[in-house]
Write a protein that holds these residues in place. Structure first.
Motif, mmCIF file in Angstrom:
data_model
loop_
_atom_site.group_PDB
_atom_site.id
_atom_site.type_symbol
_atom_site.label_atom_id
_atom_site.label_comp_id
_atom_site.label_asym_id
_atom_site.label_seq_id
_atom_site.Cartn_x
_atom_site.Cartn_y
_atom_site.Cartn_z
ATOM 1 N N GLY A 94 34.699 29.843 26.480
ATOM 2 C CA GLY A 94 35.519 28.865 27.164
ATOM 3 C C GLY A 94 35.097 28.703 28.604
ATOM 4 O O GLY A 94 35.050 27.589 29.144
ATOM 5 N N LYS A 95 34.787 29.817 29.256
ATOM 6 C CA LYS A 95 34.287 29.829 30.628
ATOM 7 C C LYS A 95 33.198 30.870 30.726
ATOM 8 O O LYS A 95 33.422 32.042 30.403
ATOM 9 N N LEU A 96 32.017 30.477 31.124
ATOM 10 C CA LEU A 96 30.883 31.388 31.151
ATOM 11 C C LEU A 96 31.017 32.412 32.269
ATOM 12 O O LEU A 96 31.148 32.058 33.441
ATOM 13 N N ASN A 97 31.021 33.682 31.891
ATOM 14 C CA ASN A 97 30.966 34.791 32.827
ATOM 15 C C ASN A 97 29.555 35.359 32.747
ATOM 16 O O ASN A 97 29.172 35.950 31.738
ATOM 17 N N ILE A 98 28.766 35.163 33.788
ATOM 18 C CA ILE A 98 27.348 35.511 33.743
ATOM 19 C C ILE A 98 27.148 36.998 33.480
ATOM 20 O O ILE A 98 26.303 37.398 32.671
ATOM 21 N N ASP A 99 27.940 37.847 34.139
ATOM 22 C CA ASP A 99 27.763 39.291 33.964
ATOM 23 C C ASP A 99 28.064 39.721 32.536
ATOM 24 O O ASP A 99 27.340 40.528 31.949
ATOM 25 N N GLU A 100 29.149 39.178 31.962
ATOM 26 C CA GLU A 100 29.495 39.531 30.587
ATOM 27 C C GLU A 100 28.437 39.037 29.609
ATOM 28 O O GLU A 100 28.021 39.766 28.707
ATOM 29 N N ALA A 101 28.017 37.798 29.790
ATOM 30 C CA ALA A 101 27.003 37.238 28.895
ATOM 31 C C ALA A 101 25.703 38.033 28.984
ATOM 32 O O ALA A 101 25.041 38.280 27.966
ATOM 33 N N ALA A 102 25.338 38.445 30.189
ATOM 34 C CA ALA A 102 24.101 39.208 30.368
ATOM 35 C C ALA A 102 24.177 40.555 29.650
ATOM 36 O O ALA A 102 23.186 41.020 29.068
ATOM 37 N N GLN A 103 25.358 41.199 29.677
ATOM 38 C CA GLN A 103 25.509 42.461 28.948
ATOM 39 C C GLN A 103 25.299 42.261 27.451
ATOM 40 O O GLN A 103 24.638 43.064 26.793
ATOM 41 N N VAL A 104 25.882 41.195 26.932
ATOM 42 C CA VAL A 104 25.743 40.916 25.500
ATOM 43 C C VAL A 104 24.281 40.650 25.156
ATOM 44 O O VAL A 104 23.744 41.193 24.177
ATOM 45 N N ILE A 105 23.623 39.853 25.961
ATOM 46 C CA ILE A 105 22.248 39.463 25.653
ATOM 47 C C ILE A 105 21.293 40.634 25.856
ATOM 48 O O ILE A 105 20.288 40.744 25.140
#
Length: 348
Positions: A114-125
Motif C-alpha cells: 500500500g505504501k512502499l517502505n524502502i527499508d522493509e522492502a530491502a530486507q525482504v529482497i
C-alpha cells in the motif's frame, strides 16, 4: 470541482516514484551478487535476457514455477521479522523445479504494498537474493508496485517466478517402479504451508508472537519464521549421479497429496511413520490443536520437506550424496503396486 494551484501529482495519490527508484538502486548490489553463467544484463531494462547456451545447455527444455509465501507473511509483517520470507519465496519455487529434473536458472519477484517502505522492502529482497545464492539462481528482475487502496497501511504481498532448464529427455519423474525406496529429506520446520491453521492455534493458545518459544530457543515468532529449506543443490547432485527416479516437494497437502504427484498410474507407496520423529514445532502445534493424524498428514510436511524415490541398488550411494550435501535423510518407505498411499506406525 476542487482546485489545485500546482496540479495533482502521483504522490498526492499515494504513489512515490522516487521511493521506487531508490529501492531499485539499493537492491542492484543484491541482484549482482546472484549473477551466474547465462545472465546477459543487470536490473533496469524492460526485460531480462538469459543465454541458455552460455549456461551450458545444448537442447534445453524450459521449466517454470510460481508461488508465494502464504499467510506466513502475516506473521513476518506483524512482527517486523522480514529477513527470511524472501528465502521462503525462492525455495517454494525452485524446490518445485528440481522435482522436474530442472536446474533453476533465474528468478523474478513481485512486491506489492500500500505504501512502499524502502527499508522493509530491502530486507525482504535481501532474503530473496540469499535464496537465489543458495540455489545458484540469478535474481534478474521483478516488479515493485505501490498500490494505495489495495493494501492496508503496512501490508504487502509477495510472489515469485522461477525459470529453469533441463536437457531434452531428462525429465523427472522417470523410471519409478515397484520396490523403489523412499528417502525422506528432513525439513527445517514448517516451511511455508499451513500457516492459517498455525495462526489460529497460536491465537487459541493465548501466546503472543514475542513470547518465549515453548519448544525452542528464541521467540515464538522467530521459531515459526525459520525459512523453507532449499533442496536444489542436493537434489541436482543426486539426479546427476543416477538412480534417482523422482522427487516430491512436500508442500500444501502434506505427504498425502504430494507424493502421489511423483508416482505413475498404477503405483502407490507404503510409508512407515515410525521411521522418524516430528520436529518440535509441529509436535507442539499438533498437541495444542489435538490434531488427528490424518489431518496432520495432509496439512503439514510432518518433518519431511522432500521425498526422493530411488532405485533399490542406489539407496546407499544416493543417501551418501544427500548427506554430503547437508541433508538429514531417513528411509521412510517404498513404492508398491496400487494407487494409494498407506501408512503404518504413528508420528510422534
Amino acid at each position: 470541482m476542487a482546485k489545485h494551484p500546482n496540479g495533482l501529482t502521483y504522490a498526492d495519490a499515494g504513489v512515490d516514484i522516487d521511493a521506487g527508484n531508490a529501492l531499485v538502486e539499493r537492491i542492484k548490489p543484491m541482484a549482482k551478487s546472484t549473477k551466474r553463467s547465462g545472465v546477459m544484463d543487470g536490473l533496469g531494462g524492460f526485460g531480462a535476457m538469459f543465454d541458455l547456451k552460455a549456461a551450458g545447455y545444448k537442447d534445453p527444455i524450459l521449466v517454470a514455477a510460481t508461488d508465494g509465501v502464504g499467510t506466513k507473511l502475516r506473521i513476518a509483517i506483524d512482527t517486523g521479522i522480514l529477513d527470511t520470507v524472501g528465502i521462503d519465496l525462492v525455495a517454494m519455487c525452485v524446490n518445485d523445479l528440481v522435482c522436474q529434473g530442472a536446474e533453476p536458472l533465474f528468478f523474478l519477484d513481485y512486491f506489492a504494498a500500500g505504501k512502499l517502505n524502502i527499508d522493509e522492502a530491502a530486507q525482504v529482497i535481501e532474503g530473496i537474493a540469499e535464496g537465489c545464492r543458495r540455489s545458484n539462481s540469478a535474481l534478474v528482475g521483478g516488479e515493485t508496485a505501490e498500490m494505495p487502496g489495495m493494501y492496508a497501511s503496512g501490508d504487502f504481498d509477495l510472489a515469485g517466478f522461477s525459470v529453469g532448464a533441463m536437457e531434452r529427455g531428462k525429465m523427472l519423474p522417470d523410471g519409478v517402479a515397484d520396490g523403489d525406496i523412499l528417502l525422506g529429506l528432513k525439513s527445517s520446520g514448517l516451511h511455508s504451508n499451513g500457516y492459517s491453521l498455525v495462526r489460529k492455534i497460536v491465537e487459541n493458545s493465548g501466546l503472543k508472537w514475542d513470547a518465549n518459544s515453548p519448544f525452542s530457543d528464541g521467540t515464538l515468532a522467530e521459531a515459526l519464521l525459520i525459512p523453507t529449506k532449499l533442496y536444489v543443490r542436493s537434489g541436482l547432485a543426486a539426479y546427476r549421479s543416477g538412480g534417482l527416479h523422482a522427487l516430491a516437494h512436500i508442500t500444501g497437502g502434506g505427504l498425502t497429496e504430494n507424493l502421489p504427484r511423483a508416482l505413475p498410474v498404477g503405483l502407490g507407496a507404503e510409508i512407515d511413520l515410525s521411521a522418524w520423529s516430528l520436529p518440535p514445532v509441529i509436535k507442539w502445534l499438533v498437541d495444542q490443536a489435538g490434531m488427528a493424524q490424518a489431518e496432520l498428514l495432509k496439512t503439514f510436511n510432518c518433518g519431511i520437506g522432500m521425498i526422493a524415490v530411488v532405485a533399490p541398488d542406489r539407496v546407499e550411494a544416493l543417501q551418501t550424496i544427500f548427506e554430503e550435501n547437508d541433508e538429514d535423510v531417513v528411509q521412510m518407505g517404498r513404492v508398491v503396486k496400487g494407487d494409494s498411499i498407506t501408512y503404518s506406525g504413528t508420528l510422534v
